[in-house]
Design an enzyme around this catalytic site. Structure first.
Site, PDB file in Angstrom:
ATOM      1  N   ASP A  33      35.040  -0.362  21.876  1.00 52.92           N
ATOM      2  CA  ASP A  33      36.229   0.305  22.558  1.00 52.92           C
ATOM      3  C   ASP A  33      37.386  -0.335  22.426  1.00 52.92           C
ATOM      4  O   ASP A  33      37.924  -1.534  22.033  1.00 52.92           O
ATOM      5  CB  ASP A  33      35.831   0.540  24.115  1.00 52.92           C
ATOM      6  CG  ASP A  33      36.620   1.690  24.493  1.00 52.92           C
ATOM      7  OD1 ASP A  33      36.357   1.790  25.923  1.00 52.92           O
ATOM      8  OD2 ASP A  33      37.429   2.413  23.739  1.00 52.92           O
ATOM      9  N   GLU A  36      41.626   7.875  32.579  1.00 57.32           N
ATOM     10  CA  GLU A  36      41.066   6.409  32.719  1.00 57.32           C
ATOM     11  C   GLU A  36      41.774   5.535  33.791  1.00 57.32           C
ATOM     12  O   GLU A  36      41.780   5.960  35.002  1.00 57.32           O
ATOM     13  CB  GLU A  36      41.401   5.679  31.407  1.00 57.32           C
ATOM     14  CG  GLU A  36      40.927   6.396  30.173  1.00 57.32           C
ATOM     15  CD  GLU A  36      40.981   5.641  28.911  1.00 57.32           C
ATOM     16  OE1 GLU A  36      39.848   4.893  28.816  1.00 57.32           O
ATOM     17  OE2 GLU A  36      41.490   5.810  28.165  1.00 57.32           O
TER      18      GLU A  36
HETATM   19  C1  GLC Z   1      39.308   4.691  25.361  1.00 56.50           C
HETATM   20  C2  GLC Z   1      38.289   4.909  26.232  1.00 56.50           C
HETATM   21  C3  GLC Z   1      37.235   5.527  25.352  1.00 56.50           C
HETATM   22  C4  GLC Z   1      37.771   6.377  24.224  1.00 56.50           C
HETATM   23  C5  GLC Z   1      38.625   5.278  23.246  1.00 56.50           C
HETATM   24  C6  GLC Z   1      39.386   6.232  22.200  1.00 56.50           C
HETATM   25  O1  GLC Z   1      40.097   3.345  26.237  1.00 56.50           O
HETATM   26  O2  GLC Z   1      37.807   4.022  27.160  1.00 56.50           O
HETATM   27  O3  GLC Z   1      36.527   6.239  26.124  1.00 56.50           O
HETATM   28  O4  GLC Z   1      36.772   6.951  23.592  1.00 56.50           O
HETATM   29  O5  GLC Z   1      39.441   4.811  24.219  1.00 56.50           O
HETATM   30  O6  GLC Z   1      40.416   6.982  22.645  1.00 56.50           O
END
Ligand code: GLC
Length: 620
Positions: free
Chosen positions: A340, A537
């Protein structure tokens, strides 16, 4: 032997003229050889191996669709340089590309649009053109390995103007309808594929245990079985996209246990839960959080994203036990593990050590959004020193290429603009309305306040979410954090849906703040549409998810001006309404319904019964 022979008695084997000719040829070859390797940004970059056999496009079994994928991978891997293999492991943010030649020079294998990262004008045609431009840059490389382009199409292709915005997963969790979820995932993939994007970072398989977490609405709720069933349906729906050329790619995320992160343990001081720590025994972690991934892997998952949580203090991204022993060996996952956002740099003290640790733990593709040159240099250094073995490199690249071949990526022509009409199509909006309808949860219905009559004399409507598509849609819509208003989204607000539903003789009055004209008689019905502002988030981590003072004030005003008070809550999670709910006649949890609010009035006015069930506990 050969050189020592020459240096010792050059005159014995060659005349002077021949000697000059020999050294001249040697010198020219040396220049050509050196010309192939230039050092740029402390990275050895093969300038061009245009002379090399391996770039000969007449000898390309890996492009032969009749061959088994394993054979195609073998052929391609046999042709690849270490440099090209490293490029396949990079997943970078499209805004880090300022010159398309960078894709060619670094042989980059994957790009992503982070939340909201689109073309200047977010139309479907502009998205398609942007993605195809990136894709075309790969065709100037020696082996022409196509790009995987990924995006968070978590509730429709909602970054794109005019896309169908489906309910966020928490609302789908309330439907407990795997067939519906599968159809939504397929429709989402079809809209995504139409813009040339075929990799979605969804479904989210987290099992949230604390509603204070900002990602709660991205999940199907706190019941592991429901998450596992709907998550599998979603994954198979995405990978069943109707494109005749290839299947889209889903991502089972975030491996593992993100839903159990503890409040107050976040690494980032702006957050409270996101990127926090999980304190669980191995047994408890497996009991609640492994089932969704077991089902997803068994059901065909080809990409798994490891989350940035720590488990008992150890970062998941660098946890060999979890990524290799459990996911790859015990569950038999043969796809690729993608890290991630910057997760690989959170494992050890230095970026180099952190990357080495993560790759050796089992990460195959690195989401290093803006630092791909560092990544490639560090990978070259690690391979040269043996900190990362050639075997680990080849295993990672083999996994990535196998997925690319299995999606049909190598075999499909560019995405063509003819497919754009599916985006926001009437068919998809009808599907989204069905999902909204089935996700509505009736929290309270005093004296059968609901359903309402379409023939009511007067209805007054107020509240922050009554006429606001951005609040209906929530985060990951147009922008990463969503938008608060009616721009950038095509859809129907709750207010519009009510006006479209009631009889022409019904007087509908709307005031955002609940300030209605002086009136003698009470309105038949007061509808307050309230809830949360959009967030995503960690920015949605909240010590006490509840209604704002403004919303509560509006509800109070409505209460004294109507015979019957209905409160519709537009939120990504349960809100604390315990102190107020006694004064309300009817209460509906609408979650984050997206663009089609008519699904709310379908149940509110009785065309359909309320069938939604709480996907997560809501104390009343
Ligand atoms: C973010 C998230 C993840 C997402 C990724 C790309 O921080 O944790 O769920 O798919 O970045 O955007």
């Amino acid at each position: 032997m050969y050189f020592s022979h020459i240096t010792k008695n050059p005159s014995t084997s060659f005349g002077t003229g021949k000697k000059i000719l020999f050294f001249t040829i040697l010198f020219v070859l040396l220049i050509i050889g050196v010309g192939f390797l230039v050092v740029k940004n402390n990275v050895m970059v093969p300038a061009k191996d245009i002379l090399s056999e391996r770039c000969n496009q007449d000898d390309t079994p890996y492009l032969d669709q009749t061959l088994p994928v394993a054979k195609r991978v073998d052929d391609l891997m046999g042709k690849m340089t270490e440099w090209e293999k490293i490029g396949q492991m990079a997943l970078i943010e499209k805004n880090s590309i300022h010159d398309l030649n960078e894709i060619t020079k670094y042989n980059l294998g994957a790009l992503l649009s982070g939340g909201g990262a689109g073309p200047k004008v977010e139309t479907p045609a502009a998205w398609l053109s942007m993605v195809n431009n990136f894709q075309n840059a790969t065709q100037k490389t020696c082996l022409k390995i196509p790009l995987l382009y990924g995006i968070d199409a978590t509730h429709g292709h909602a970054n794109v103007l005019g896309a169908t915005v489906f309910p966020h997963s928490i609302g789908l969790g309330a439907t407990r309808d795997s067939d519906l979820v599968r159809r939504i995932a397929k429709a989402t993939a079809d809209e995504m594929v139409a813009t040339g994007i075929y990799w979605s970072f969804s479904p989210n398989l987290d099992v949230p245990q604390d509603i204070r977490w900002g990602k709660t609405y991205e999940t199907f709720g706190s019941d592991a079985n429901n998450v596992a069933t709907l998550g599998l349906a979603y994954l198979q729906g995405v990978q069943d996209s109707s494109s005749k050329y290839f299947n889209a790619l889903a991502t089972a995320k975030h491996f593992i246990g993100g839903g159990a992160m503890e409040y107050g343990t976040a690494r980032n001081k702006n957050f409270k839960v996101e990127e926090g720590n999980i304190t669980l025994s191995d047994k408890s972690l497996r009991q609640t959080h492994l089932l969704p991934f077991q089902k997803a892997v068994a059901g065909g998952a080809r990409a798994v994203m490891v989350g940035t949580a720590t488990w008992n203090g150890v970062n998941n991204t660098g946890n060999h036990y979890l990524l290799t022993d459990v996911l790859k060996k015990e569950l038999g996952f043969s796809g690729f593990v993608v890290s991630d956002w910057y997760g690989v740099y959170q494992v050890s003290d230095t970026r180099y050590d952190s990357l080495v640790h993560s790759i050796n733990a089992g990460v195959d593709m690195v989401m290093t959004p803006f630092e791909y040159k560092d990544f490639m240099a560090n990978m070259q250094k690690a391979l040269a020193s043996g900190d990362i073995s050639q075997g680990r490199l080849d295993d990672a690249v083999r996994r990535i290429l196998t997925v690319k071949f299995n999606t049909g990526l190598f075999d499909r022509p560019e995405a063509v603009s003819g497919g754009l009409s599916i985006i926001g199509s009437a068919k998809h909006r009808v599907l989204a309305r069905e999902a909204v309808r089935k996700s509505q949860v009736l929290l309270k219905n005093e004296n059968s306040a609901l359903p309402l009559s379409k023939l009511s004399g007067q209805i007054i409507i107020a509240g922050s979410a009554a006429d606001n598509l951005g609040r209906q849609a929530g985060g990951w819509t147009t922008e990463w954090q969503g938008i608060d208003g009616n721009y950038g989204i095509v859809g129907t607000t709750v207010l519009e849906a009510i006006k479209n539903t009631v009889s022409k003789n019904t007087n509908v009055e709307y005031s955002l703040e609940g300030n209605f004209s002086k009136q003698e008689a009470l309105a038949d019905v007061g509808i307050a549409v309230v809830g949360e502002k959009p967030y995503a988030e960690g920015w949605g981590d909240n010590a006490n998810p509840s209604l704002s003072a403004e919303d509560l004030a509006v509800i109070e005003k409505m209460k004294v001006k109507s015979k019957k008070l209905i409160v519709i809550i537009i939120s990504g999670r349960p809100l604390d309404i315990k102190k107020y709910v006694h004064a309300w006649d009817g209460v509906v949890a609408s979650w984050l319904p997206g663009s089609e609010a008519s699904g709310i009035t379908d149940t509110l006015f009785g065309d359909y019964s309320f069938v939604g069930q709480l996907p997560i506990d809501w104390p009343l």
